[in-house]
Scaffold this motif. Structure first.
Motif, PDB file in Angstrom:
ATOM      1  N   ILE A 166      12.899  -2.827  13.846  1.00 15.55           N
ATOM      2  CA  ILE A 166      12.536  -1.485  13.378  1.00 15.55           C
ATOM      3  C   ILE A 166      11.436  -1.680  12.339  1.00 15.55           C
ATOM      4  CG2 ILE A 166      13.228   0.487  11.973  1.00 15.55           C
ATOM      5  CD1 ILE A 166      15.907   0.500  13.202  1.00 15.55           C
ATOM      6  N   ILE A 167      10.369  -0.910  12.479  1.00 16.26           N
ATOM      7  CA  ILE A 167       9.237  -1.005  11.547  1.00 16.26           C
ATOM      8  C   ILE A 167       9.165   0.297  10.761  1.00 16.26           C
ATOM      9  CG2 ILE A 167       6.752  -1.439  11.339  1.00 16.26           C
ATOM     10  CD1 ILE A 167       8.394  -3.753  12.687  1.00 16.26           C
ATOM     11  N   ILE A 168       9.014   0.168   9.460  1.00 20.58           N
ATOM     12  CA  ILE A 168       8.957   1.358   8.613  1.00 20.58           C
ATOM     13  C   ILE A 168       7.558   1.482   8.009  1.00 20.58           C
ATOM     14  CG2 ILE A 168       9.709   0.368   6.394  1.00 20.58           C
ATOM     15  CD1 ILE A 168      11.841   2.666   6.317  1.00 20.58           C
ATOM     16  N   SER A 169       7.060   2.711   7.903  1.00 20.34           N
ATOM     17  CA  SER A 169       5.721   2.909   7.347  1.00 20.34           C
ATOM     18  C   SER A 169       5.600   4.319   6.787  1.00 20.34           C
ATOM     19  CB  SER A 169       4.663   2.695   8.433  1.00 20.34           C
ATOM     20  OG  SER A 169       3.379   2.760   7.861  1.00 20.34           O
ATOM     21  N   GLU A 170       4.549   4.559   6.019  1.00 23.18           N
ATOM     22  CA  GLU A 170       4.287   5.897   5.489  1.00 23.18           C
ATOM     23  C   GLU A 170       2.901   6.347   5.901  1.00 23.18           C
ATOM     24  OE1 GLU A 170       6.606   7.636   4.050  1.00 23.18           O
ATOM     25  OE2 GLU A 170       7.998   5.944   3.903  1.00 23.18           O
ATOM     26  N   HIS A 171       2.669   7.653   5.793  1.00 23.35           N
ATOM     27  CA  HIS A 171       1.363   8.179   6.184  1.00 23.35           C
ATOM     28  C   HIS A 171       0.459   8.438   5.002  1.00 23.35           C
ATOM     29  CE1 HIS A 171       4.516   9.886   9.031  1.00 23.35           C
ATOM     30  NE2 HIS A 171       4.074   8.767   9.554  1.00 23.35           N
ATOM     31  N   GLY A 172       0.985   8.253   3.795  1.00 16.98           N
ATOM     32  CA  GLY A 172       0.152   8.453   2.608  1.00 16.98           C
ATOM     33  C   GLY A 172      -0.147   9.926   2.368  1.00 16.98           C
ATOM     34  N   THR A 173      -0.956  10.188   1.352  1.00 17.12           N
ATOM     35  CA  THR A 173      -1.243  11.582   1.002  1.00 17.12           C
ATOM     36  C   THR A 173      -2.641  11.999   1.445  1.00 17.12           C
ATOM     37  OG1 THR A 173      -1.901  10.746  -1.149  1.00 17.12           O
ATOM     38  CG2 THR A 173       0.293  11.689  -0.996  1.00 17.12           C
ATOM     39  N   ASP A 174      -3.448  11.032   1.877  1.00 23.84           N
ATOM     40  CA  ASP A 174      -4.811  11.345   2.317  1.00 23.84           C
ATOM     41  C   ASP A 174      -4.750  11.892   3.739  1.00 23.84           C
ATOM     42  OD1 ASP A 174      -7.447  11.329   3.247  1.00 23.84           O
ATOM     43  OD2 ASP A 174      -7.981   9.611   1.995  1.00 23.84           O
ATOM     44  N   ARG A 175      -5.139  13.156   3.899  1.00 21.71           N
ATOM     45  CA  ARG A 175      -5.059  13.782   5.220  1.00 21.71           C
ATOM     46  C   ARG A 175      -6.419  13.857   5.926  1.00 21.71           C
ATOM     47  NH1 ARG A 175      -0.542  12.910   4.211  1.00 21.71           N
ATOM     48  NH2 ARG A 175       1.237  14.335   4.062  1.00 21.71           N
ATOM     49  N   SER A 176      -7.382  13.040   5.484  1.00 25.15           N
ATOM     50  CA  SER A 176      -8.688  13.105   6.130  1.00 25.15           C
ATOM     51  C   SER A 176      -8.542  12.646   7.579  1.00 25.15           C
ATOM     52  CB  SER A 176      -9.709  12.254   5.385  1.00 25.15           C
ATOM     53  OG  SER A 176      -9.225  10.938   5.254  1.00 25.15           O
ATOM     54  N   PRO A 177      -9.126  13.407   8.518  1.00 25.08           N
ATOM     55  CA  PRO A 177      -8.911  13.146   9.947  1.00 25.08           C
ATOM     56  C   PRO A 177      -9.168  11.702  10.373  1.00 25.08           C
ATOM     57  CG  PRO A 177     -10.100  15.196   9.652  1.00 25.08           C
ATOM     58  CD  PRO A 177      -9.969  14.588   8.291  1.00 25.08           C
ATOM     59  N   GLU A 221       1.801  -0.524   4.605  1.00 22.54           N
ATOM     60  CA  GLU A 221       1.095   0.684   4.233  1.00 22.54           C
ATOM     61  C   GLU A 221      -0.243   0.327   3.613  1.00 22.54           C
ATOM     62  OE1 GLU A 221       1.627   4.871   1.716  1.00 22.54           O
ATOM     63  OE2 GLU A 221       3.341   3.524   1.852  1.00 22.54           O
ATOM     64  N   ILE A 222      -1.219   1.214   3.844  1.00 19.07           N
ATOM     65  CA  ILE A 222      -2.515   1.128   3.160  1.00 19.07           C
ATOM     66  C   ILE A 222      -2.608   2.386   2.306  1.00 19.07           C
ATOM     67  CG2 ILE A 222      -5.033   1.119   3.422  1.00 19.07           C
ATOM     68  CD1 ILE A 222      -4.599  -0.213   6.179  1.00 19.07           C
ATOM     69  N   GLY A 223      -2.958   2.232   1.036  1.00 23.59           N
ATOM     70  CA  GLY A 223      -3.113   3.396   0.168  1.00 23.59           C
ATOM     71  C   GLY A 223      -2.009   3.542  -0.863  1.00 23.59           C
ATOM     72  N   ILE A 224      -1.016   2.652  -0.842  1.00 24.21           N
ATOM     73  CA  ILE A 224       0.023   2.650  -1.864  1.00 24.21           C
ATOM     74  C   ILE A 224      -0.595   2.142  -3.166  1.00 24.21           C
ATOM     75  CG2 ILE A 224       2.351   2.417  -0.848  1.00 24.21           C
ATOM     76  CD1 ILE A 224       0.687  -0.708  -1.008  1.00 24.21           C
ATOM     77  N   HIS A 225       0.147   2.280  -4.256  1.00 28.27           N
ATOM     78  CA  HIS A 225      -0.334   1.789  -5.559  1.00 28.27           C
ATOM     79  C   HIS A 225       0.566   0.665  -6.061  1.00 28.27           C
ATOM     80  CE1 HIS A 225      -3.435   4.808  -6.217  1.00 28.27           C
ATOM     81  NE2 HIS A 225      -2.591   5.685  -5.683  1.00 28.27           N
ATOM     82  N   CYS A 226       0.066  -0.075  -7.050  1.00 26.96           N
ATOM     83  CA  CYS A 226       0.834  -1.219  -7.564  1.00 26.96           C
ATOM     84  C   CYS A 226       2.213  -0.807  -8.065  1.00 26.96           C
ATOM     85  CB  CYS A 226       0.051  -1.967  -8.634  1.00 26.96           C
ATOM     86  SG  CYS A 226      -0.379  -0.959 -10.077  1.00 26.96           S
ATOM     87  N   TRP A 227       2.307   0.392  -8.674  1.00 25.06           N
ATOM     88  CA  TRP A 227       3.621   0.803  -9.207  1.00 25.06           C
ATOM     89  C   TRP A 227       4.620   1.167  -8.100  1.00 25.06           C
ATOM     90  CZ3 TRP A 227      -0.985   3.147 -10.837  1.00 25.06           C
ATOM     91  CH2 TRP A 227      -1.346   4.319 -10.145  1.00 25.06           C
ATOM     92  N   ASP A 228       4.114   1.446  -6.880  1.00 26.20           N
ATOM     93  CA  ASP A 228       5.011   1.744  -5.752  1.00 26.20           C
ATOM     94  C   ASP A 228       5.701   0.479  -5.247  1.00 26.20           C
ATOM     95  OD1 ASP A 228       4.197   4.501  -5.444  1.00 26.20           O
ATOM     96  OD2 ASP A 228       2.367   3.803  -4.465  1.00 26.20           O
TER      97      ASP A 228
END
Length: 289
Positions: A166-177, A221-228
């Motif tokens: 099972i692979i887990i991922s997020e979509h981030g907050t950037d919604r640019s197409p 994930e791409i776009g996460i931050h160090c504190w995440d």
């Protein structure tokens, strides 16, 4: 200066204190969720999130300063960076804090919200504590001393067959197409490997704990931050997992890109499918307005 203390174990006290503070912060978040979310309209929830975020970060940083002396430690926190404070890791003892990881979940009452506290010295992560406050689970790990959920030792899954993962991922907050297109293209390629499933809990910290306990094989994930991911990085590593850049190179806390997995085999197989897009480094110089 080197911050190695002559004491037997210089960071045990800091580690124990972090666990206490994380629990205290989690209780504040839980109460805010119970009392305020129910009565607030969606328009004022953003306000509530900001307030809770700031309040919790103040509690955490305030408690730490009180315990360890003002000025002796540095802090990198989501809220303080948002206010324009620099996000640079030096050799000094540094706390890396996400007061409320999973703010969107928090607003909706989706049950994954975490307090994430990590500690680094000489640019090396020493320990990580993640309190999943709606589930009341405390994840913690110290460099070289194993990873725990509450007080039970945890370890990554031993699956090496990508088809059984099972692979887990997020979509981030950037919604640019163009970014969304790459994210979905990556997910499509991974799904078609095929894997058992794709998931997302809505918080990077919790996702990393799920890798550490063996519930999922990898999180990227791409776009996460160090504190995440700082606390999660210690927990995954101590649970026997691996951390890499999405291009297969070494993990870099400030790069905003990461694959964490149960082993190298799964990590490398996932990396083959990731479509990389750019994300400005956390430690990039602040542009003067």
């Amino acid at each position: 200066t080197s911050y190695r203390s002559t004491m037997e174990d210089p960071w045990q006290k800091a580690y124990d204190f972090a666990v206490t503070v994380a629990r205290k912060a989690g209780e504040v978040i839980r109460k805010a969720g119970e009392s305020e979310i129910k009565v607030s309209t969606k328009s004022s929830t953003v306000d509530l999130v900001t307030k809770t975020d700031e309040r919790v970060e103040k509690i955490i940083i305030g408690s730490l300063k009180e315990e360890f002396g003002e000025g002796t430690h540095c802090f990198i926190g989501e809220e303080s960076v948002a206010k324009g404070e620099p996000c640079i890791l030096t050799h000094k003892p540094t706390w890396i804090i996400d007061p409320v990881d999973g703010t969107t979940n928090f607003v909706h009452g989706f049950p994954f919200v975490a307090v994430s506290i990590a500690f680094a010295v000489n640019k090396q992560l020493e320990f990580g504590v993640i309190y999943s406050c709606l589930e009341d689970k405390m994840y913690k790990a110290r460099n070289g001393k194993g990873a725990y959920c509450d007080d039970e030792l945890i370890q990554v899954s031993d699956v090496k067959d990508i088809n059984k993962s099972i692979i887990i991922s997020e979509h981030g907050t950037d919604r640019s197409p163009e970014k969304v297109k790459k994210i979905f293209s990556t997910m499509q390629k991974i799904l078609c490997i095929p894997v058992h499933g794709l998931r997302g809990s809505g918080t990077a910290a919790t996702n990393m704990c799920l890798v550490a306990t063996g519930a999922v094989e990898a999180f990227f994930e791409i776009g996460i931050h160090c504190w995440d991911i700082a606390a999660g990085a210690v927990i995954v590593k101590e649970a026997g997992g691996v951390l890499l850049d999405v291009d297969g190179g070494p993990f870099d806390l400030m790069s905003r890109r990461m694959v964490s997995a149960n082993n190298e085999v799964i990590a490398r197989r996932i990396i083959k499918e990731i479509e990389i897009f750019s994300a400005e480094r956390d430690d990039a110089p602040i542009q003067k307005k």
